[in-house]
Structures are given as structure tokens and as C-alpha cells.
Motif scaffolding. Sequence first.
Motif, mmCIF file in Angstrom:
data_model
loop_
_atom_site.group_PDB
_atom_site.id
_atom_site.type_symbol
_atom_site.label_atom_id
_atom_site.label_comp_id
_atom_site.label_asym_id
_atom_site.label_seq_id
_atom_site.Cartn_x
_atom_site.Cartn_y
_atom_site.Cartn_z
ATOM 1 N N ALA A 136 33.750 15.206 121.356
ATOM 2 C CA ALA A 136 33.112 16.487 121.655
ATOM 3 C C ALA A 136 32.494 16.485 123.047
ATOM 4 O O ALA A 136 32.569 17.478 123.778
ATOM 5 N N ALA A 137 31.909 15.367 123.439
ATOM 6 C CA ALA A 137 31.299 15.275 124.766
ATOM 7 C C ALA A 137 32.367 15.404 125.845
ATOM 8 O O ALA A 137 32.154 16.075 126.873
ATOM 9 N N ASP A 150 33.802 16.141 104.465
ATOM 10 C CA ASP A 150 32.774 15.380 105.191
ATOM 11 C C ASP A 150 33.161 15.179 106.651
ATOM 12 O O ASP A 150 32.322 15.318 107.552
ATOM 13 N N LEU A 151 34.436 14.855 106.901
ATOM 14 C CA LEU A 151 34.880 14.654 108.275
ATOM 15 C C LEU A 151 34.705 15.919 109.099
ATOM 16 O O LEU A 151 34.276 15.867 110.260
ATOM 17 N N LEU A 152 35.030 17.058 108.518
ATOM 18 C CA LEU A 152 34.865 18.322 109.233
ATOM 19 C C LEU A 152 33.389 18.574 109.534
ATOM 20 O O LEU A 152 33.035 19.008 110.644
ATOM 21 N N ARG A 153 32.528 18.288 108.583
ATOM 22 C CA ARG A 153 31.091 18.493 108.791
ATOM 23 C C ARG A 153 30.584 17.598 109.921
ATOM 24 O O ARG A 153 29.799 18.032 110.768
ATOM 25 N N ASP A 175 28.865 18.693 113.479
ATOM 26 C CA ASP A 175 27.595 18.131 113.961
ATOM 27 C C ASP A 175 27.742 17.638 115.399
ATOM 28 O O ASP A 175 26.868 17.859 116.245
ATOM 29 N N ALA A 176 28.867 16.957 115.667
ATOM 30 C CA ALA A 176 29.107 16.415 117.004
ATOM 31 C C ALA A 176 29.258 17.526 118.036
ATOM 32 O O ALA A 176 28.754 17.426 119.165
ATOM 33 N N GLU A 216 24.542 21.349 122.844
ATOM 34 C CA GLU A 216 23.132 21.309 123.231
ATOM 35 C C GLU A 216 22.923 20.440 124.458
ATOM 36 O O GLU A 216 22.146 20.790 125.360
ATOM 37 N N LYS A 217 23.618 19.311 124.545
ATOM 38 C CA LYS A 217 23.499 18.443 125.715
ATOM 39 C C LYS A 217 24.094 19.093 126.954
ATOM 40 O O LYS A 217 23.623 18.861 128.073
#
Length: 345
Positions: free
Chosen positions: A26-27, A86-89, A93-94, A100-101
Motif C-alpha cells: 500500500a505504501a 481476513d486478508l481483505l480486511r 487496514d494497510a 493517512e501517512k
Amino acid sequence: MNERLWPSGAATAIGSMPGTDPAEAAAVVFGELPDFPHLPELPARGVGADMLGRTAAVLVDLAVDVVPSGYRVAARPGHDHRRAVDLLRWDLDAVQEAREKAGATPPVFKIQLAGPWTLGAGIELPRGHRVLTDRGALRDFTSSLLDGLAGHVAEVRARTGAPVVVQFDEPSLPAVLAGGLSTPSGYGSVPAVPEPEARDLLTTVIEGARAITEQPVILHCCAAKPPLGLLRKAGADALAFDLNALDGASAEFLDEIGEVWDGGATLFLGAVPATAPASPPSLKDVGEPAFRLADRLGFNRAILAERAVPTPACGLAGATPDWMRRALSLSRDLGKAFVEPPEGW
């Protein structure tokens, strides 16, 4: 719907990336593709992280399990289905943390899901037949997909603060149309689906997604000769394909591209190799085919800035981390070149 949210010259990627760390992926996406980031997919994590597993995690009131031949409809969510959810969640989150960063809300954010024909081709009914062989089951999956998409889009929008654009991936569509899918025994083939039937189901999904997002809908097919005309007739606002598919293309296929482009569609041009080539390409190497396409079809080159988005040729799951970053960087720089072509191009 022709209005676009992304800035002129923006670039994006198809979806999949190498590695298993959603925070890192994601970063990278927010860093390299700030004007048109997407939800990364990391299939190297295994079951539930691939295109079909990711889409199954979004379905409402339908569950899948994993069997030796692949995904199969289950009576209730089991371990495999819960893992996909769970993986999608974790991925969401990432993305929220990366956004936000980054400190800024992107103009638009893209998500990817398997289209109805690829979903129906890749998931089996309890007796082993593909879902698409049962038209009632296929309708149920399509309805479930749209129900799940509504909730998924709302969550992505809340986490990113950005309008959401949906990309449906249909890599199996050409085989569906050609009767190229095998039966459970492996000795026969599933009958070809007539084009009008394929188009009607795609139209249902495209119109449903557009109503949910109020944004353009992208259809992606990385086959050697994607059925662009059919996808456009089904209502797709944008079409994503591998630009290398045009090597040796017939005049009829080029005419089809020209008609689609002239009709107002945006082309997501897969210009950058998805894996590292033997010789590192320059920006001109990856950009010239797009400019040649515009020239060959008789369009003013300004159409590239107005109605084209550069991307890697397909997903980047098979790339090295270094090439993945380079591919995204080249895509971003090519978007700028669409707006202001370098001298000599």
C-alpha cells in the motif's frame, strides 16, 4: 458516463503485486501512483489472496471452500472463506494507514474484482461443474457480487476519503465465448456462451456497479485479443488491456479499438512489461507503441492525455520488487508524457 475523476496524465496499475506485506504494498502504491492509487492484491499469500478468493470474500450469503481442483461453493463459510475475508480486511487496514501517512486524499481510488464470467468459470458447484453452467446459480452469484460490492465500496470510500472506481477483471471471458473451458472430467468442453448472453450479464454488473459508485466502470481483459467491442457494447466506460496484444493485430481488431476509442471510452493501455525484460526499457521504449496507436488510428495525439491511462501490461504478481517499483515509475512518467510528449517523440 464519460466524466473522469483522475487528473489528465494520471497512471495506475492493474491490481496484483509481488510479496506478502500489505503495508509495504500500500505504501508503494500511494508513493508511486498518487493520482490514481489502487487496492493492492498479494496472491503470493496463497488461498484467499488471489483474484477469485478476493472476490469471494465480498460475496453476500454465498461461501466457498478450497478443493483440489480450486474453489467450490460451500454450504457455510469455512476456514478458507474466513481467511479470504481476513486478508481483505488487513489489506484495507494497510490502505487506510498508507493514505493517512501520505497526508492527502487521492482524487480517486480503484478496486478490482473478478467479473461475473470469470467468477462463474473459476468457481465450482458442489458436484464439480462450473457455476456458469447453471444459469440460475450464475444469476445468484451476480446478485451476491453486486450486494457485496455496495458494502465494499462504502468501506473503501470511508477508509480512503476518495471516490471509488471499480475494475472488473475478465481474463476467462475469451475462453467462455470460444467454448474453451473444460468439463469436470477434463475430456469435454463447456459449450460456448453466445455473445448476446455474455453481454447482457456484463451489462447487469456494469450498470449495478455504476449505480453504486456513481463513477465510470473499467473492464480489464489481458487475453491476446480481448473482446473490446463486446465490453464496450455491454456498457463499460473504460477498457484495460495489454498494449502488446496489438503486435500483429488484424485491421479488423484495430478498427474495433478505433471505434471504441472514438465512441468515448477511456483506454487503460498496458504499456509497461509486467516482468523485467532482458534489457531495461527506456520511457521512450514503453511509450512509443501508445503514440503509434493514436497515429495509426488517425487520432490527434492529444487523445492520450484526454482518454488514455498508462498501466503495466497486466498484474505485477510475478515481478521482482525492484521491477515492480520501476514498472510503476515508468507508468507514472508515461502519463506525464501523454500530456507533454518529450521532444523527438
